[in-house]
Design a protein around this motif. Structure first.
Motif, PDB file in Angstrom:
ATOM      1  N   TYR A  29      39.750  46.574  42.071  1.00  4.04           N
ATOM      2  CA  TYR A  29      41.129  46.876  41.678  1.00  4.04           C
ATOM      3  C   TYR A  29      42.112  46.030  42.472  1.00  4.04           C
ATOM      4  O   TYR A  29      43.038  45.433  41.907  1.00  4.04           O
ATOM      5  CB  TYR A  29      41.417  48.360  41.901  1.00  4.04           C
ATOM      6  CG  TYR A  29      42.851  48.757  41.634  1.00  4.04           C
ATOM      7  CD1 TYR A  29      43.289  49.045  40.353  1.00  4.04           C
ATOM      8  CD2 TYR A  29      43.782  48.826  42.671  1.00  4.04           C
ATOM      9  CE1 TYR A  29      44.609  49.394  40.103  1.00  4.04           C
ATOM     10  CE2 TYR A  29      45.098  49.178  42.441  1.00  4.04           C
ATOM     11  CZ  TYR A  29      45.510  49.464  41.156  1.00  4.04           C
ATOM     12  OH  TYR A  29      46.818  49.804  40.915  1.00  4.04           O
ATOM     13  N   TYR A  30      41.920  45.956  43.765  1.00  2.00           N
ATOM     14  CA  TYR A  30      42.835  45.180  44.596  1.00  2.00           C
ATOM     15  C   TYR A  30      42.735  43.685  44.315  1.00  2.00           C
ATOM     16  O   TYR A  30      43.725  42.959  44.447  1.00  2.00           O
ATOM     17  CB  TYR A  30      42.569  45.455  46.080  1.00  2.00           C
ATOM     18  CG  TYR A  30      43.036  46.822  46.516  1.00  2.00           C
ATOM     19  CD1 TYR A  30      44.379  47.170  46.456  1.00  2.00           C
ATOM     20  CD2 TYR A  30      42.136  47.778  46.975  1.00  2.00           C
ATOM     21  CE1 TYR A  30      44.816  48.422  46.840  1.00  2.00           C
ATOM     22  CE2 TYR A  30      42.567  49.037  47.360  1.00  2.00           C
ATOM     23  CZ  TYR A  30      43.898  49.349  47.290  1.00  2.00           C
ATOM     24  OH  TYR A  30      44.335  50.603  47.667  1.00  2.00           O
ATOM     25  N   LYS A  31      41.555  43.228  43.938  1.00  4.16           N
ATOM     26  CA  LYS A  31      41.398  41.814  43.605  1.00  4.16           C
ATOM     27  C   LYS A  31      42.170  41.447  42.343  1.00  4.16           C
ATOM     28  O   LYS A  31      42.597  40.302  42.172  1.00  4.16           O
ATOM     29  CB  LYS A  31      39.919  41.471  43.420  1.00  4.16           C
ATOM     30  CG  LYS A  31      39.126  41.417  44.709  1.00  4.16           C
ATOM     31  CD  LYS A  31      37.680  41.037  44.433  1.00  4.16           C
ATOM     32  CE  LYS A  31      36.876  40.944  45.731  1.00  4.16           C
ATOM     33  NZ  LYS A  31      35.452  40.596  45.472  1.00  4.16           N
ATOM     34  N   HIS A  32      42.341  42.418  41.434  1.00  2.26           N
ATOM     35  CA  HIS A  32      43.001  42.150  40.153  1.00  2.26           C
ATOM     36  C   HIS A  32      44.333  42.901  40.030  1.00  2.26           C
ATOM     37  O   HIS A  32      44.817  43.103  38.922  1.00  2.26           O
ATOM     38  CB  HIS A  32      42.089  42.551  38.987  1.00  2.26           C
ATOM     39  CG  HIS A  32      40.817  41.765  38.920  1.00  2.26           C
ATOM     40  ND1 HIS A  32      39.680  42.136  39.609  1.00  2.26           N
ATOM     41  CD2 HIS A  32      40.495  40.622  38.257  1.00  2.26           C
ATOM     42  CE1 HIS A  32      38.717  41.267  39.367  1.00  2.26           C
ATOM     43  NE2 HIS A  32      39.178  40.348  38.553  1.00  2.26           N
ATOM     44  N   VAL A  33      44.899  43.313  41.169  1.00  2.00           N
ATOM     45  CA  VAL A  33      46.108  44.128  41.092  1.00  2.00           C
ATOM     46  C   VAL A  33      47.289  43.351  40.517  1.00  2.00           C
ATOM     47  O   VAL A  33      48.229  43.944  39.968  1.00  2.00           O
ATOM     48  CB  VAL A  33      46.459  44.673  42.502  1.00  2.00           C
ATOM     49  CG1 VAL A  33      46.983  43.554  43.402  1.00  2.00           C
ATOM     50  CG2 VAL A  33      47.445  45.821  42.416  1.00  2.00           C
ATOM     51  N   ALA A  34      47.256  42.034  40.605  1.00  2.00           N
ATOM     52  CA  ALA A  34      48.339  41.230  40.033  1.00  2.00           C
ATOM     53  C   ALA A  34      48.205  41.063  38.526  1.00  2.00           C
ATOM     54  O   ALA A  34      49.164  40.673  37.854  1.00  2.00           O
ATOM     55  CB  ALA A  34      48.387  39.843  40.693  1.00  2.00           C
ATOM     56  N   ASP A  35      47.018  41.363  37.991  1.00  2.00           N
ATOM     57  CA  ASP A  35      46.786  41.300  36.546  1.00  2.00           C
ATOM     58  C   ASP A  35      47.077  42.682  35.968  1.00  2.00           C
ATOM     59  O   ASP A  35      46.272  43.607  36.093  1.00  2.00           O
ATOM     60  CB  ASP A  35      45.342  40.890  36.268  1.00  2.00           C
ATOM     61  CG  ASP A  35      45.091  40.595  34.791  1.00  2.00           C
ATOM     62  OD1 ASP A  35      45.826  41.150  33.946  1.00  2.00           O
ATOM     63  OD2 ASP A  35      44.165  39.829  34.491  1.00  2.00           O
ATOM     64  N   LEU A  36      48.231  42.837  35.338  1.00  2.00           N
ATOM     65  CA  LEU A  36      48.693  44.151  34.922  1.00  2.00           C
ATOM     66  C   LEU A  36      47.738  44.832  33.952  1.00  2.00           C
ATOM     67  O   LEU A  36      47.528  46.049  34.020  1.00  2.00           O
ATOM     68  CB  LEU A  36      50.084  44.030  34.297  1.00  2.00           C
ATOM     69  CG  LEU A  36      51.169  43.405  35.191  1.00  2.00           C
ATOM     70  CD1 LEU A  36      52.512  43.436  34.479  1.00  2.00           C
ATOM     71  CD2 LEU A  36      51.262  44.120  36.529  1.00  2.00           C
ATOM     72  N   ASN A  37      47.162  44.066  33.038  1.00  2.00           N
ATOM     73  CA  ASN A  37      46.241  44.658  32.061  1.00  2.00           C
ATOM     74  C   ASN A  37      44.894  44.996  32.686  1.00  2.00           C
ATOM     75  O   ASN A  37      44.348  46.086  32.478  1.00  2.00           O
ATOM     76  CB  ASN A  37      46.053  43.700  30.880  1.00  2.00           C
ATOM     77  CG  ASN A  37      47.334  43.505  30.094  1.00  2.00           C
ATOM     78  OD1 ASN A  37      48.126  44.422  29.942  1.00  2.00           O
ATOM     79  ND2 ASN A  37      47.533  42.292  29.586  1.00  2.00           N
TER      80      ASN A  37
END
Length: 263
Positions: free
Chosen positions: A114-122
């Motif tokens: 989750y933290y790795k992709h937190v900038a990807d809103l979708n």
């Protein structure tokens, strides 16, 4: 989408917009004449506009920095909560521990993801849904295991699991809490208005002050860039990715299912 390029590109565009606004102000001042430039009334208006700009930048900057610090603190709290719940699994019956430990490992894996992709809103919303499903699994297994353990031990373990979920929810919400977009739009608009006012006051200048114009445009652009970067610290130069190493270290301390089986 690479938000770093979007943020950098927006900053470059805004820099040239500020320079253009200054030039536009000089053009307006040249057409209107300079006989009324510098009157007490216009000076008071300009002072109030610039004061408002400074006030908004200060408050927005401070708020963004505080929210970034809060998210970092929540991550530390989440790691501590996970570590506490993981240790308190030992309070349960030995037969109930393997399933819970495997669920905990999957849970932490998804939190790291989750933290790795937190900038990807979708993508982060999809991962958050998976995290919620694993939380339900852990909770059901924990309730069943708690019935087989001594009441004080079961209560202590269940409370730690509940704290772990609460911090996770608080962190997820904190990632989505930002000022309304109109706040940044108005801040940028106000900076452009101030640039026009600067241009009006440069009408009577005997020499071109391009260097000073560049300084103003650069300072304002960097200030707004830092504010947005503080607000979204995983997409620009300011990052809190280093804090994620705490969660990954916790995951490594949990080992793997294969290693646990060998033991």
């Amino acid at each position: 989408m690479n938000y770093s390029f979007v943020l950098t590109g927006s900053a470059v565009v805004f820099f040239f917009l500020l320079l253009g606004a200054i030039r536009f102000g000089r053009l307006l001042g040249g057409r209107g004449g300079t006989e009324e430039k510098g009157t007490a009334g216009s000076a008071a208006i300009e002072a109030s506009v610039f004061a408002l700009l400074g006030l908004l930048i200060a408050f927005t900057f401070s708020g963004a920095a505080q929210r970034m610090a809060d998210r970092r603190n929540l991550l530390v709290a989440e790691v501590n909560a996970i570590g506490t719940a993981w240790l308190r699994i030992d309070l349960l019956n030995a037969s109930d521990q393997p399933q819970l430990r495997e669920q905990f490992r999957r849970y932490v894996d998804e939190r790291v993801n989750y933290y790795k992709h937190v900038a990807d809103l979708n993508q982060r919303d999809v991962i958050a849904t998976k995290v919620g499903a694993i939380q339900n699994e852990i909770w059901k297994t924990s309730i069943a295991a708690g019935k087989n353990a001594a009441p004080p031990f079961a209560a202590s373990y269940i409370a730690s699991v509940n704290d772990m979920f609460d911090v996770s929810t608080a962190q997820t919400v904190a990632q989505k809490v930002h000022p309304p977009i109109v706040t940044y739009a108005f801040l940028g608009f106000l900076a452009l208005v101030c640039a026009c006012l600067i241009g009006l006051n440069l009408v009577g200048a005997k020499r071109d002050t391009l260097f000073h114009q560049i300084i103003y445009a650069l300072v304002m652009t960097v200030a707004l860039y830092i504010i947005v970067d503080f607000e979204f610290p995983r997409i620009g130069a300011i990052r809190i990715d280093q804090s994620d190493t705490l969660l990954m270290s916790q995951r490594q301390a949990m080992g793997s299912a294969a290693a646990a089986a060998v033991k």
